[in-house]
Design a protein around this motif. Sequence first.
Motif, short mmCIF file in Angstrom:
data_model
loop_
_atom_site.label_atom_id
_atom_site.label_comp_id
_atom_site.label_asym_id
_atom_site.label_seq_id
_atom_site.Cartn_x
_atom_site.Cartn_y
_atom_site.Cartn_z
N SER A 14 0.83 -1.20 0.00
CA SER A 14 0.00 0.00 0.00
C SER A 14 0.87 1.26 0.00
O SER A 14 0.57 2.23 -0.71
CB SER A 14 -0.92 -0.02 1.22
OG SER A 14 -1.78 1.09 1.20
N ASN A 15 1.95 1.25 0.78
CA ASN A 15 2.86 2.40 0.81
C ASN A 15 3.47 2.65 -0.56
O ASN A 15 3.61 3.81 -0.97
CB ASN A 15 3.96 2.19 1.84
CG ASN A 15 3.47 2.32 3.25
OD1 ASN A 15 2.40 2.86 3.51
ND2 ASN A 15 4.23 1.80 4.20
N VAL B 140 2.18 1.85 -3.52
CA VAL B 140 1.14 2.31 -4.44
C VAL B 140 0.70 3.74 -4.15
O VAL B 140 0.55 4.55 -5.07
CB VAL B 140 -0.08 1.36 -4.40
CG1 VAL B 140 -1.26 1.93 -5.16
CG2 VAL B 140 0.30 -0.01 -4.92
N HIS B 141 0.53 4.06 -2.87
CA HIS B 141 -0.07 5.35 -2.52
C HIS B 141 0.94 6.46 -2.22
O HIS B 141 0.60 7.64 -2.35
CB HIS B 141 -1.01 5.17 -1.33
CG HIS B 141 -2.16 4.26 -1.63
ND1 HIS B 141 -3.17 4.57 -2.51
CD2 HIS B 141 -2.44 3.01 -1.19
CE1 HIS B 141 -4.02 3.57 -2.60
NE2 HIS B 141 -3.60 2.61 -1.81
N THR B 142 2.16 6.11 -1.84
CA THR B 142 3.13 7.15 -1.50
C THR B 142 4.42 7.04 -2.30
O THR B 142 5.24 7.94 -2.27
CB THR B 142 3.50 7.12 0.00
OG1 THR B 142 4.23 5.92 0.28
CG2 THR B 142 2.27 7.19 0.88
#
Length: 65
Positions: A9-10, A12-14
Amino acid sequence: MKILYQKRSNIVHTGDSNIEEDDLSMLRYYIRNSIKAFLKLDQNKADILKSLNSRGFGDSPLKNL
């Protein structure tokens, strides 16, 4: 698995990627065991996906194997 998903998730999103070799080893372990368990089900891909989708994040279709 939760830790690995958070790392994904990190990324993909950041764009923050802090993946280590141990993370990859753990992920390969989970994937290898999942594939072996799905093969034991002796079902076609469509039936396996239907079973997984119906459960969401609930009970595993593999827990009785």
